[in-house]
Enzyme design. Structure first.
Site, PDB file in Angstrom:
ATOM      1  N   TRP A   1       0.821  -1.222   0.000  1.00  0.00           N
ATOM      2  CA  TRP A   1       0.000   0.000   0.000  1.00  0.00           C
ATOM      3  C   TRP A   1       0.852   1.267   0.000  1.00  0.00           C
ATOM      4  CZ3 TRP A   1      -4.227  -1.138   4.309  1.00  0.00           C
ATOM      5  CH2 TRP A   1      -4.966  -2.267   3.913  1.00  0.00           C
ATOM      6  N   LYS A   2       2.128   1.144   0.247  1.00  0.00           N
ATOM      7  CA  LYS A   2       3.015   2.306   0.353  1.00  0.00           C
ATOM      8  C   LYS A   2       2.440   3.309   1.372  1.00  0.00           C
ATOM      9  CE  LYS A   2       4.335   1.405  -4.359  1.00  0.00           C
ATOM     10  NZ  LYS A   2       5.012   1.854  -5.547  1.00  0.00           N
TER      11      LYS A   2
ATOM     12  N   HIS B   1      12.933  -2.355  -0.924  1.00  0.00           N
ATOM     13  CA  HIS B   1      12.081  -1.825  -2.003  1.00  0.00           C
ATOM     14  C   HIS B   1      12.834  -0.680  -2.698  1.00  0.00           C
ATOM     15  CE1 HIS B   1       8.802   0.152  -4.115  1.00  0.00           C
ATOM     16  NE2 HIS B   1       8.123  -0.990  -3.996  1.00  0.00           N
TER      17      HIS B   1
ATOM     18  N   GLU C   1      11.615  -6.348  -9.193  1.00  0.00           N
ATOM     19  CA  GLU C   1      10.823  -5.174  -9.551  1.00  0.00           C
ATOM     20  C   GLU C   1      11.693  -4.198 -10.349  1.00  0.00           C
ATOM     21  OE1 GLU C   1       7.333  -4.607  -6.684  1.00  0.00           O
ATOM     22  OE2 GLU C   1       9.056  -3.637  -5.775  1.00  0.00           O
TER      23      GLU C   1
ATOM     24  N   SER D   1       3.696  -2.443 -11.956  1.00  0.00           N
ATOM     25  CA  SER D   1       2.455  -2.195 -12.702  1.00  0.00           C
ATOM     26  C   SER D   1       1.684  -3.470 -13.037  1.00  0.00           C
ATOM     27  CB  SER D   1       2.743  -1.375 -13.963  1.00  0.00           C
ATOM     28  OG  SER D   1       3.318  -0.128 -13.616  1.00  0.00           O
TER      29      SER D   1
ATOM     30  N   GLY E   1       1.544  -2.758  -6.318  1.00  0.00           N
ATOM     31  CA  GLY E   1       1.396  -1.461  -5.660  1.00  0.00           C
ATOM     32  C   GLY E   1       0.014  -0.893  -5.921  1.00  0.00           C
ATOM     33  N   GLY E   2      -0.089  -0.075  -6.965  1.00  0.00           N
ATOM     34  CA  GLY E   2      -1.325   0.654  -7.259  1.00  0.00           C
ATOM     35  C   GLY E   2      -2.570  -0.216  -7.281  1.00  0.00           C
TER      36      GLY E   2
END
Ligand code: PEP
Length: 254
Positions: A10-11, A95, A167, A213, A234-235
């Site tokens: 979720w950052k 990360h 990543e 992504s 992530g997003g």
């Protein structure tokens, strides 16, 4: 067969209320999912309440970072002991955003991996090249160094149990995804390197996620590659529909 692992990072997003609503939906919608591991990595302030909602469910909680010490005068940091106490089973380390904005080094990542295993937490250790490194043909050298040093404080059994995440930095949050072939090429190289250092049995067990992504529309092709054992998202982990789109693709293969 390696069990797939899908993790949502979720950052620095979502309040406690927003995160709680999200995991309540995920918990209910994942109740029958059984063929993969699912992990969410909330912002540190939300870890404890999120872990309470997920207690007894099949979704595990991860931290996004940690210090290597158990405790001490490190203002703003938190330790593996504290993350475990708050309900984490996994912790993301190395990360690219930590490496880029907070000067995280391969040596620091190695210390964090050691500390996490000392507290029965599983690291999700991220590696990846920048666009500049890819374009100057340094991808494999950069990743080999990140893998070698990052794993250097671990035994073969620990390496077998760790989760690695490839990543490519140029694919994170950019909407630009590595092609399945580009990703598989790096994943296969990482597994070969693990085999050379820790033996084939270890390399056959270690899980290597792809991140950059990932979304429902590209998950099938990426997760269909032989050396891609899951996704670090992530997003697309910030809404239940987007995250479930990735999970349900895998589940449909049962
Ligand atoms: C990540 O942060 O680990 C990530 C892969 O982000 P995104 O899916 O948004 O590219």
């Amino acid at each position: 067969m390696r069990r797939k692992i899908i993790a949502g990072n979720w950052k620095m997003n979502l309040t406690v209320a927003e995160g709680t609503a999200l995991v309540t939906a995920l918990r209910d919608r994942c109740a029958k999912v059984s063929n993969m591991d699912i992990v969410v990595a909330p912002t540190a302030t939300a870890i404890y309440p999120i872990a309470q909602v997920l207690a007894g469910s099949m979704i595990a909680v991860a931290g996004q970072n940690c210090h290597w010490a158990d405790k001490g005068a490190y203002t703003g940091e938190f330790s593996p002991v504290q993350l475990k106490d708050a309900g984490c089973k996994y912790v993301i380390i190395g990360h690219s955003e930590r490496r880029q904005y907070f000067a995280e080094t391969n040596e620091g990542v190695a210390k964090k991996a050691r500390a996490l295993f000392d507290h029965q937490l599983t690291p999700i250790l991220c590696v990846g090249e920048t666009l500049e490194e890819r374009e100057s043909n340094k991808t494999f050298d950069v990743i080999a160094e990140q893998v070698k040093v990052g794993l250097s404080a671990l035994s073969a059994d620990e390496v077998a149990a760790i989760v690695l995440a490839y990543e490519p930095v140029w694919a994170i949050g950019t909407g630009r995804t590595a092609t399945p072939e580009q990703a598989e090429e790096v994943h296969a190289a990482i597994r070969k390197q693990v085999a050379e250092i820790y033996g084939q049995a270890t390399a056959d067990k270690v899980r290597i996620q792809y991140g950059g992504s990932v979304k429902a529309s590209n998950a099938a092709q990426l997760l269909g590659q032989p050396d891609i054992d899951g996704a670090l998202v992530g997003g697309a982990s910030l809404t239940a529909d987007a995250f479930m789109g990735i999970i349900l693709y895998e589940e449909s293969k049962k």
